[in-house]
Design a protein around this motif. Structure first.
Motif, short mmCIF file in Angstrom:
data_model
loop_
_atom_site.label_atom_id
_atom_site.label_comp_id
_atom_site.label_asym_id
_atom_site.label_seq_id
_atom_site.Cartn_x
_atom_site.Cartn_y
_atom_site.Cartn_z
N ILE A 1 -4.96 2.61 5.97
CA ILE A 1 -3.78 1.86 5.51
C ILE A 1 -2.93 2.80 4.67
CG2 ILE A 1 -2.99 -0.23 4.33
CD1 ILE A 1 -5.76 -1.38 4.79
N ARG A 2 -2.07 3.55 5.31
CA ARG A 2 -1.34 4.60 4.59
C ARG A 2 0.16 4.37 4.57
NH1 ARG A 2 -4.86 8.03 7.92
NH2 ARG A 2 -6.74 8.44 6.73
N PHE A 3 0.69 3.72 5.59
CA PHE A 3 2.14 3.52 5.62
C PHE A 3 2.48 2.03 5.68
CE2 PHE A 3 1.89 7.92 6.95
CZ PHE A 3 2.92 8.47 6.23
N LEU B 1 -8.16 2.64 0.65
CA LEU B 1 -7.04 2.36 1.56
C LEU B 1 -6.93 3.46 2.62
CD1 LEU B 1 -4.29 1.19 -0.95
CD2 LEU B 1 -5.24 -0.16 0.92
N SER B 2 -7.03 4.69 2.16
CA SER B 2 -6.85 5.79 3.09
C SER B 2 -7.97 5.81 4.14
CB SER B 2 -6.82 7.11 2.33
OG SER B 2 -6.64 8.18 3.22
N ARG C 1 -9.05 2.58 -5.35
CA ARG C 1 -8.48 1.85 -4.22
C ARG C 1 -7.68 2.76 -3.29
NH1 ARG C 1 -4.61 -3.04 -5.56
NH2 ARG C 1 -3.24 -1.34 -6.12
N SER C 2 -7.00 3.77 -3.89
CA SER C 2 -6.21 4.65 -3.03
C SER C 2 -7.10 5.37 -2.02
CB SER C 2 -5.44 5.65 -3.89
OG SER C 2 -6.34 6.43 -4.63
N VAL C 3 -8.35 5.64 -2.41
CA VAL C 3 -9.27 6.28 -1.47
C VAL C 3 -9.70 5.30 -0.39
CG1 VAL C 3 -11.29 7.74 -1.30
CG2 VAL C 3 -10.15 7.52 -3.49
N SER D 1 1.07 7.41 -6.44
CA SER D 1 0.06 8.45 -6.52
C SER D 1 0.67 9.83 -6.30
CB SER D 1 -1.02 8.21 -5.47
OG SER D 1 -1.61 6.95 -5.67
N PHE E 1 -9.95 15.49 4.91
CA PHE E 1 -10.37 14.13 4.55
C PHE E 1 -10.71 13.35 5.81
CE2 PHE E 1 -9.55 9.65 3.90
CZ PHE E 1 -10.17 9.40 2.68
N ARG E 2 -9.87 13.49 6.81
CA ARG E 2 -10.08 12.70 8.02
C ARG E 2 -11.26 13.20 8.83
NH1 ARG E 2 -3.74 11.39 9.60
NH2 ARG E 2 -3.14 10.96 7.45
N VAL F 1 0.97 4.56 -2.64
CA VAL F 1 0.93 5.98 -2.27
C VAL F 1 2.05 6.74 -2.99
CG1 VAL F 1 1.13 7.63 -0.38
CG2 VAL F 1 -0.06 5.49 -0.01
N LEU G 1 9.66 9.71 4.07
CA LEU G 1 9.92 8.29 4.32
C LEU G 1 10.57 7.62 3.12
CD1 LEU G 1 9.60 6.22 6.49
CD2 LEU G 1 7.36 5.65 5.60
N PRO H 1 0.82 -1.21 0.00
CA PRO H 1 0.00 0.00 0.00
C PRO H 1 0.86 1.26 0.00
CG PRO H 1 -0.93 -1.60 1.50
CD PRO H 1 0.37 -2.18 1.01
N PHE H 2 1.95 1.26 0.74
CA PHE H 2 2.79 2.46 0.75
C PHE H 2 3.36 2.72 -0.64
CE2 PHE H 2 6.85 4.70 1.48
CZ PHE H 2 6.32 5.86 2.02
N TYR I 1 -5.56 15.37 -0.55
CA TYR I 1 -7.00 15.44 -0.32
C TYR I 1 -7.62 14.07 -0.06
CZ TYR I 1 -7.84 20.37 -0.97
OH TYR I 1 -7.87 21.72 -0.79
N LEU I 2 -6.82 13.02 -0.26
CA LEU I 2 -7.34 11.69 0.05
C LEU I 2 -6.90 11.25 1.44
CD1 LEU I 2 -6.87 9.90 -3.38
CD2 LEU I 2 -8.89 11.01 -2.44
N GLY I 3 -6.41 12.21 2.23
CA GLY I 3 -6.12 11.90 3.62
C GLY I 3 -4.71 11.45 3.91
N TYR I 4 -3.88 11.41 2.87
CA TYR I 4 -2.48 11.01 3.10
C TYR I 4 -1.65 12.25 3.41
CZ TYR I 4 -3.84 6.74 0.59
OH TYR I 4 -4.45 5.60 0.18
#
Lengths: 292, 325, 248
Positions: free
Chosen positions: C109-111, C104-105, C100-102, B193, C76-77, B190, B214, B186-187, B203-206
Motif C-alpha cells: 500500500i504505497r500510492f 503498509l509497504s 505502520r509505514s513498514v 515520512s 526491501f522488496r 509516505v 507525484l 497512506p500516500f 529502505y522501507l520499499g517506497y
C-alpha cells in the motif's frame, strides 16, 4: 568594414563591463555559499543598498570618491548585522529556514529602500574626471567611466586574491569551501569567520552597486536583473567555485551585450534555459564540486 | 455519538455562515474573501510540498501562471468556451507542466530543489514576457468573456460578485478538501515520512523519487486550477500578475506565517496576511515591509507559525494548570 | 543453503584498498556476526551489501538474485530489512506511525490515495502486534523524538523486522547504549530473530557472543576466520589480531 568591427569591439567591452560587475556581485554570493552553505537570496539587495548609500553620501559630501569608499562599507556593515543577528539564529534550523530568512530580508530591504528614498529613479552623475570618451583606435570612442569600472573591478579582485591566497583568513576560507567539517575540527572560531566572509561578500556586492549606480540609475528594481543574472552565474559556474563564477559572469555579460544586438527577446530565455539544462545535467555546475 | 452530532452541527453552522456572509459584508469584502480563498488554497498546495514532503518550491508561480494563461487564452480564442472547460484546461496545462519538470525536480532536495524550481519559474516568466504576440507580455490578456454556469434549467452569471464567491467557494473548497483527504491517506503518510527521513523511506520499499514527483504533480495541478479561478476573477492575466517570483513568495509567506506543521495553518496564514494588509494599508503604502518583518520574525522565533505558537501557549497553559492542581 | 553470499568483493576508495577478496556465506536461519577492529572494513562491507556502495569487483547474491546494483527499495522488496547505526526513525511521527509505514509497504500500500490510513483496521492490528512484541505498546502514541534512547533503538530495530524480512541486517544495534539498555536490547533481538537469518555488525564482544551462531572476523579488509563462537574464541590468529587488544 571598420565600423562593423568597431561595433563588435564596443559591444564586447560593454559585455566585459557588465560581466565584471556581475562577477563582483556573484563572487561574494559564491563565497558565502561555499563557506556557509547558504544561498543568500538577499545578496543583490545589498548591491542595491550600496547604490542608495552612494546616493546618500553624494548628497552629503558631493564626492563620488568618498562614496566609492564609504557606501560599500555601509552595505557590508548591514550584511554583518544580518549575519550576526538573523542568519546565525536560524543556522541550526537548516537550509530551508535560512533560504526563507534571506527571502524575507530581500523583501524588507526592498521595501525599506522605498520608504527612505521613494520609488523614483535617482540619477547619479559620473564624476567630472571620468566623463567623456576615450579613443581606442579604429574610430572607437569609448566612455571612460565604463573602462574605469573594469579597472576598479580588477583592483578589487587582485585585492581579494591577495586576501584569499596570502592571509590566514583566506586559507581558512579556501579550506572550508572545499571541506566545511575541517575548519571546526581545527578549532577555528567559525562564527567570526562566517561573519567576516559574509561582510566581505556583501562588501564586494556593494562596490559593484556603487560602480553600477551612474550607469543604471538608482531605483528599487535595480536588484532584480542583477540578482537573477547573479543566480544564473553562481549556479552554472558551480556553487562555491570562484573560477566558475568568473567564466560564467563574463559569458553572461557578453551574451547580454551581443544578444541585445541580435536576438533581443531571446537573451533571458537563453540564460534561464541554459541554467535549467546545467542544473538538470550537472547539478553541481561546471566547476563546482559540492552539491547544494 | 454526541461528538459526531456536535461536529455535524458545527459544520452546518459554518456552511450557513459561508452562504450568508456575502450578503452581510458587501461586495468589496466579498471580493476580498475570494482572493483570500485563492491565496489559502495556493498556500495549501505549496504546503503540501513544504510542510508535508519537506520540499521548498520557489517557483510555484509557474503552475499558477500556466493555469491562468490557459484559461485566459482559451476564453479569448474559443467562442463559447464553457466554465467547466476553463477549470479543466487549467488543470491539464498545469498537470502537463508538472509532468515535464517533475522528473528533474524529483532527483533533488533542499536548496537544490528550491533553486531548480526558481529557475523553471523564471524560465517560464521570461518566455511569457518575451513572446508577447501570444501572452501580451506585461500588458497581458484582458477583456475576455466570463462564461456562466450552466445548470440545465438556468444559467448563473458569475460576473456577479456574490455568485462568483459561491462558485469559487465550491471549486476551491473541493480542492482544499481533496488535499486534506490526501494527507490522511497512506500516500499522505509516505509524504510525511519523506519529509522526516527520505533515506529510510527508500529502505522501507517506497520509491522516493516517484512519490516526490507525484506530490509535485498533485500540488502543481491544484495550483493550476487556482490560476484558472484567478483568470476568471480578475479578467486580466499578465506576467506581472501571475508569473513573477512574488506570486510564488506570497503564498509561501502565508503558509509559513500560519504554520507549516499543520494542515490548516496555511489557510490561517493567508487570512492573517489579508488582515495585516487591511490594517497596515490604512497607515502606510509599504504593506510588504510589515509583511516581510513579520515573516522574518516568524522564521526566526516561531518556525511552526501562528498555529505552532497556539500549540505552545496551550501546552504552557495546560502545564501551569497542572502545577496549580 | 546460502541465502546471502558475497563473491570475491573488492572495494577501493581513492586507490586505498578497503576490502580484499571478501567471500562470505550466510546460511538460511543463522545469525551471523561480522566483527573486527576499527578500520577493518566492517561498515564498508555492510554498505557494499545493502548500503548503495558498488564494489570495484565481485558480486552480492541474495536468494540467487544478483543484488550488487540493487536500489534500497528493491532490496526491501527482495526481503531485506535493515537498521541504521545512527537512529533513523521518523522523529516527528509516533512509534505507531513509524512501524505502520513498514507494514503498509510490505502490503504494497504505497500510492493509495482513496482510503484513510487510520481506517485500515488490519494494518492497525498488525502494527499494534509488532509494537507489543517490541515492548513499545505503552509508547504507541509518543513521537519518536520523545522516546528514550533505548526505546528509540528498539523502534529502529522494529522497523528492520516489521516487514518480516528473509534477511535482517543490523548495523551496530547497541551502539551508544548503557549496560542495562544493551542487555535488554540483546534479549529483544535474540527473541525476535529466533529462526531468522540475520547479519549483524557489532563492536561489543558480549553482544556478539550472546547473539551469533557464526562469526566472521575481518582484519585489514580481509577475512581472518569464520566459524562458531567457540572456534573464534580459541583461534590464535584472531586472538593475536584482535581479541588480544581488548583483553577478552
Amino acid at each position: 568594414m571598420s565600423s562593423v568591427v568597431g561595433m563588435y569591439i564596443t559591444q564586447g567591452i560593454h559585455g566585459l563591463v557588465y560581466g565584471m560587475l556581475l562577477f563582483l556581485v556573484s563572487s561574494g554570493l559564491t563565497l558565502i555559499f561555499g563557506m556557509m552553505g547558504i544561498l543568500n537570496l538577499a545578496h543583490a539587495s545589498f548591491f542595491m543598498l550600496a547604490a542608495y548609500f552612494c546616493y546618500a553620501v553624494l548628497q552629503v559630501t558631493g564626492s563620488f570618491w568618498t562614496a566609492l569608499i564609504i557606501a560599500p562599507v555601509f552595505a557590508a556593515f548591514f550584511g554583518v548585522l544580518a549575519e550576526r543577528f538573523l542568519l546565525r539564529k536560524v543556522h541550526a534550523s537548516g537550509h530551508i529556514a535560512e533560504l526563507l530568512l534571506t527571502l524575507g530580508m530581500s523583501l524588507v530591504i526592498l521595501e525599506a529602500v522605498k520608504v527612505f528614498w521613494g520609488t523614483e529613479s535617482l540619477i547619479i552623475t559620473v564624476p567630472e574626471s571620468l566623463t567623456g570618451l576615450v579613443n581606442l583606435g579604429l574610430d572607437i570612442n569609448y566612455p571612460i567611466y565604463r573602462l574605469f569600472i573594469i579597472v576598479i573591478a580588477c583592483v578589487t579582485l587582485i585585492f581579494m586574491a591577495l586576501i584569499l591566497f596570502k592571509t590566514r583568513l583566506g586559507k581558512i576560507v579556501r579550506a572550508s569551501v572545499t571541506n566545511p567539517q575541517m575548519v571546526s575540527a581545527l578549532g577555528i572560531n567559525t562564527p567570526v569567520v562566517f561573519m567576516l566572509v559574509f561582510g566581505i561578500g556583501t562588501w564586494l556586492a556593494g562596490i559593484a552597486g556603487v560602480c553600477a549606480a551612474p550607469l543604471l540609475t538608482v531605483f528599487p528594481g535595480m536588484a532584480d536583473q542583477m540578482g537573477m543574472d547573479c543566480f544564473v552565474v553562481v549556479v552554472t559556474g558551480g556553487l562555491g567555485s570562484l573560477l566558475g563564477a568568473f567564466i560564467a559572469a563574463l559569458g553572461i555579460g557578453e551574451l547580454n551585450a551581443f544578444g541585445v544586438q541580435f536576438v533581443p527577446r531571446l537573451v533571458p530565455v537563453i540564460t534561464f534555459g541554459f541554467m535549467v539544462i546545467v542544473l538538470a545535467i550537472k547539478p553541481t555546475g561546471f566547476f563546482g564540486e559540492r552539491e547544494a | 455519538m454526541s461528538g459526531k452530532l456536535k461536529l455535524t452541527i458545527y459544520w452546518l453552522i459554518g456552511l450557513i455562515i459561508v452562504i450568508i456572509l456575502p450578503h452581510v459584508i458587501g461586495i468589496v469584502y466579498t471580493n476580498v474573501l475570494v482572493t483570500f480563498m485563492m491565496d489559502a488554497v495556493f498556500a495549501l498546495s505549496i504546503n503540501l510540498l513544504l510542510g508535508f514532503t519537506g520540499l521548498l518550491s520557489f517557483g510555484h508561480a509557474m503552475f499558477f501562471g500556466i493555469g491562468a494563461y490557459a484559461a485566459a487564452l482559451s476564453l479569448t480564442h474559443i467562442q463559447g468556451f464553457p466554465l467547466i472547460g476553463v477549470i479543466f484546461i487549467s488543470a491539464i496545462s498545469a498537470l502537463l507542466l508538472a509532468c515535464i519538470v517533475a522528473p528533474l525536480l524529483a532527483r533533488v532536495t533542499g536548496t537544490a530543489f528550491a533553486m531548480l524550481t526558481l529557475a523553471f519559474g523564471q524560465l517560464l516568466y521570461v518566455i511569457c514576457l518575451k513572446f508577447r504576440e501570444i501572452t501580451g507580455g506585461e500588458d497581458g490578456i484582458a477583456g475576455y468573456d466570463t462564461p456562466p454556469i450552466h445548470l440545465g434549467f438556468t444559467n448563473v452569471d458569475i460576473t456577479d460578485p456574490t455568485n462568483f464567491y459561491y462558485f469559487a467557494f465550491v471549486v476551491l473548497g473541493l480542492l482544499a478538501f481533496f488535499m486534506w483527504w490526501l494527507v490522511k491517506t497512506p500516500f499522505g503518510s509516505v509524504m510525511i515520512s519523506i519529509r522526516d527521513n527520505a533515506q529510510r523511506v527508500e529502505y522501507l520499499g517506497y520509491r522516493v523519487k516517484h512519490s516526490k514527483a507525484l506530490v509535485l504533480i498533485i500540488s502543481g495541478t491544484v495550483t493550476g486550477i487556482v490560476g484558472g479561478v484567478y483568470a476568471l476573477f480578475h479578467n486580466l492575466v499578465s506576467t506581472d500578475g501571475v508569473l513573477t517570483i512574488f506570486v510564488s513568495f506570497y503564498p509561501l509567506m502565508g503558509a509559513y506565517i500560519g504554520g507549516i506543521a499543520s494542515f490548516f495553518g496555511p489557510i490561517f496564514g493567508a487570512g492573517l496576511l489579508h488582515v495585516f494588509d487591511e490594517l497596515t494599508s490604512r497607515y502606510t503604502e509599504r504593506v510588504d515591509l510589515v509583511n516581510g518583518l513579520i515573516f522574518i520574525l516568524v522564521v526566526m522565533y516561531a518556525p511552526y507559525g501562528a498555529v505552532g505558537l497556539w500549540w505552545s501557549i496551550k501546552a504552557w497553559l495546560f502545564k501551569s494548570k497542572l502545577q496549580k492542581a | 543453503m546460502n541465502i546471502l553470499e558475497t563473491r570475491g568483493i573488492y572495494f577501493d576508495y581513492k586507490g586505498l584498498e578497503v576490502l580484499f577478496d571478501i567471500s562470505l556465506q550466510v546460511e538460511k536461519g543463522e545469525r551471523h556476526a561480522v566483527i573486527g577492529p576499527n578500520g577493518a572494513g566492517k561498515t564498508t562491507l555492510f554498505n557494499v551489501i545493502i548500503g548503495g556502495l558498488i564494489p570495484s569487483r565481485g558480486k552480492v547474491i541474495f536468494k540467487e538474485h544478483d543484488i550488487t546494483h540493487a536500489t534500497p527499495h528493491e532490496l526491501f522488496r527482495h526481503g531485506i530489512g535493515r537498521s541504521f547505526q545512527l537512529t533513523s526513525t521518523f522523529a516527528r511521527q509516533t512509534a505507531f506511525q513509524n512501524i505502520r509505514s513498514v507494514v503498509l509497504s510490505r502490503r504494497g500500500i504505497r500510492f493509495n490515495m482513496w482510503r484513510r490510513v487510520d481506517n485500515l483496521g488490519d494494518i492497525t492490528n498488525e502494527t499494534d502486534e509488532i509494537l507489543k512484541k517490541l515492548n513499545l505498546f505503552n509508547e504507541r502514541n509518543f513521537p519518536a523524538s520523545a522516546l528514550s534512547y533505548g526505546k528509540n533503538r528498539s523502534l529502529e530495530f522494529g522497523m528492520a523486522i516489521a516487514s518480516d524480512p528473509d534477511l535482517i541486517m543490523l548495523d551496530e544495534p547497541t551502539a551508544g547504549m548503557s549496560r542495562d539498555e544493551t542487555h535488554d536490547a540483546v534479549n529483544l533481538i535474540r527473541n525476535l530473530s529466533e529462526g531468522k537469518t540475520m547479519v549483524i555488525i557489532e563492536h561489543d564482544m558480549d553482544v556478539v557472543f550472546s547473539l551469533a551462531d557464526r562469526i566472521t572476523v575481518l582484519h585489514h579488509g580481509e577475512i581472518l576466520a569464520t566459524g562458531a563462537p567457540e572456534d573464534i574464541k580459541n583461534n590464535q590468529q584472531v586472538r593475536d589480531a584482535y581479541l588480544g587488544e581488548t583483553e577478552v
